[in-house]
Design an enzyme around this catalytic site. Structure first.
Site, PDB file in Angstrom:
ATOM      1  N   MET A   1       1.133  -4.783 -45.154  1.00  0.00           N
ATOM      2  CA  MET A   1       0.027  -5.151 -44.278  1.00  0.00           C
ATOM      3  C   MET A   1       0.273  -6.555 -43.735  1.00  0.00           C
ATOM      4  SD  MET A   1      -0.725  -3.806 -47.453  1.00  0.00           S
ATOM      5  CE  MET A   1      -1.725  -4.942 -48.427  1.00  0.00           C
TER       6      MET A   1
ATOM      7  N   GLY B   1       5.327 -11.206 -39.563  1.00  0.00           N
ATOM      8  CA  GLY B   1       4.480 -11.439 -40.716  1.00  0.00           C
ATOM      9  C   GLY B   1       4.768 -10.523 -41.888  1.00  0.00           C
ATOM     10  N   CYS B   2       3.765 -10.392 -42.760  1.00  0.00           N
ATOM     11  CA  CYS B   2       3.965  -9.712 -44.041  1.00  0.00           C
ATOM     12  C   CYS B   2       4.288  -8.226 -43.906  1.00  0.00           C
ATOM     13  CB  CYS B   2       2.710  -9.877 -44.910  1.00  0.00           C
ATOM     14  SG  CYS B   2       2.339 -11.581 -45.366  1.00  0.00           S
ATOM     15  N   ASN B   3       3.883  -7.605 -42.808  1.00  0.00           N
ATOM     16  CA  ASN B   3       4.170  -6.183 -42.624  1.00  0.00           C
ATOM     17  C   ASN B   3       5.599  -5.926 -42.161  1.00  0.00           C
ATOM     18  OD1 ASN B   3       2.460  -7.317 -40.220  1.00  0.00           O
ATOM     19  ND2 ASN B   3       3.903  -5.889 -39.289  1.00  0.00           N
TER      20      ASN B   3
END
Length: 359
Positions: free
Chosen positions: A346, A140-142
């Site tokens: 995050m 994901g975004c992290n």
């Protein structure tokens, strides 16, 4: 904390977005969205324009429906193109050639491929077949900072050699157009894009005042929030027959509340205070999450100017967002030798990743 030794530095950065971009209002019209609640989500997102790869209209003029197979093929095709351009732009910024690349780490969360983008880009670009590689998929975004930590470790173990981190996110390959508020939040937020950064322990280039200083990576820290493990998910939607992303409405506040603890962990033992941080490179997760992080860390709007600028111009680019912000900071030329900065992402887990850098 990373191992001691010569600190790897960020030697160059490059990005790429699709040629097709849309304003939020254009997307609402293109997707035939009339629900006032959904329109409000799009128009109050602090996003003005995003690059997306959308299907052609069906013969009857209706919005074409993409199968999961169509979406995966789009993820592969567009991902290779965006990744290639990002790598080429990064190497140009680094004054390096494809022959210099000895390690390639690719990140994506918008599709599943075997072999992954690392193998596909090595073939596409003609990188030496002895190049080591790693694929980070589904974090994901992290994930950009998770992967940068791995690249940092490789660079420390191979002094003077060049490693590339490439984040490839074709977020339009993760879209589900079902008219629900769950999907509307996702569809209002994410954009397609790729970003690459070069990492090495080799001596910095001579560039005089025209060449901005290149930050060295000092240490990393992670903070997972187990009670929010389901707050961000990319899982199978039986009703649509596709993978679908879901965001808990409370996640901005959960992330913000845990950000001070993540920062305290990063700075522990360094003698640095939060007030010593001159530059912030924060993931463009969305207006609410950026505002929550800013308030909880006591940051000014100026501190997150590049984060909000990337969100405005490109939307949430998932794992590569922070590199788009870093590119703007580097181009701005405000960082001076000795300045300290924090990189922050995050994402699912729920997780906050941070890295400490010194110019």
């Amino acid at each position: 904390m990373t191992a001691p030794g010569v600190a790897p530095r960020l030697a160059g950065v490059g990005t790429a977005v699709p040629d097709t971009t849309y304003t939020q209002r254009e997307l609402l019209d293109l997707l035939d969205v009339t629900d006032p609640r959904v329109r409000s989500v799009f128009l109050n997102s602090a996003i003005e324009r995003r690059g997306l790869t959308l299907p052609e209209r069906a013969p009857d003029g209706s919005q074409a429906v993409e199968s999961q197979g169509d979406l995966l093929r789009k993820h592969t095709r567009q991902g290779i193109e965006l990744g290639r351009r990002a790598v080429e732009n990064c190497l140009k910024d680094t004054d390096a050639d494809l022959a210099d690349v000895r390690y390639l780490c690719c990140v994506t969360s918008t599709g599943f491929l075997t072999p992954g983008f690392s193998a596909l880009l090595i073939k596409e670009l003609g990188i030496d077949v002895s190049c080591s590689r790693l694929d980070v998929v589904g974090m994901g975004c992290n994930a950009g900072l998770n992967a940068l930590n791995a690249v940092d470790g490789w660079a420390r173990a191979h002094p003077g050699e060049l490693a590339l981190l490439v984040c490839v996110e074709v977020c339009s390959a993760a879209y589900v157009l079902d008219g629900t508020m769950r999907s509307a939040v996702v569809n209002s937020l994410f954009g397609d894009g790729a970003a690459a950064v070069a990492v090495t322990t080799a001596e910095a280039r001579e560039g005089g005042e025209a060449r901005p200083p290149e930050p060295a990576l000092l240490r990393f820290s992670s903070r997972i929030i187990p009670e929010a493990v389901d707050a961000m998910r990319y899982d199978w939607d039986d009703a649509q027959g596709k993978f679908s992303f879901w965001l808990d409405p409370q996640i901005p506040y959960v992330v913000g509340a845990h950000a001070p603890g993540a920062l305290e962990r990063l700075l522990r033992g360094t003698g640095l205070l939060p007030s010593d941080i001159a530059h912030w490179v924060v993931h463009s997760g969305g207006k609410k999450v950026v505002d929550s992080v800013r308030v909880n860390l006591g940051l000014s709007r100026h501190d997150v100017r590049h984060t909000t600028g990337v969100l405005r111009d490109h939307g949430n680019l998932s794992s590569g967002s922070f590199l788009f912000s870093y590119q703007r900071l580097a181009a701005e030329g405000t960082a001076r030798p000795g300045d300290v900065g924090v990189l922050m992402t995050m994402g699912p887990g729920s997780t906050i990743e941070m890295a400490l850098a010194r110019w």
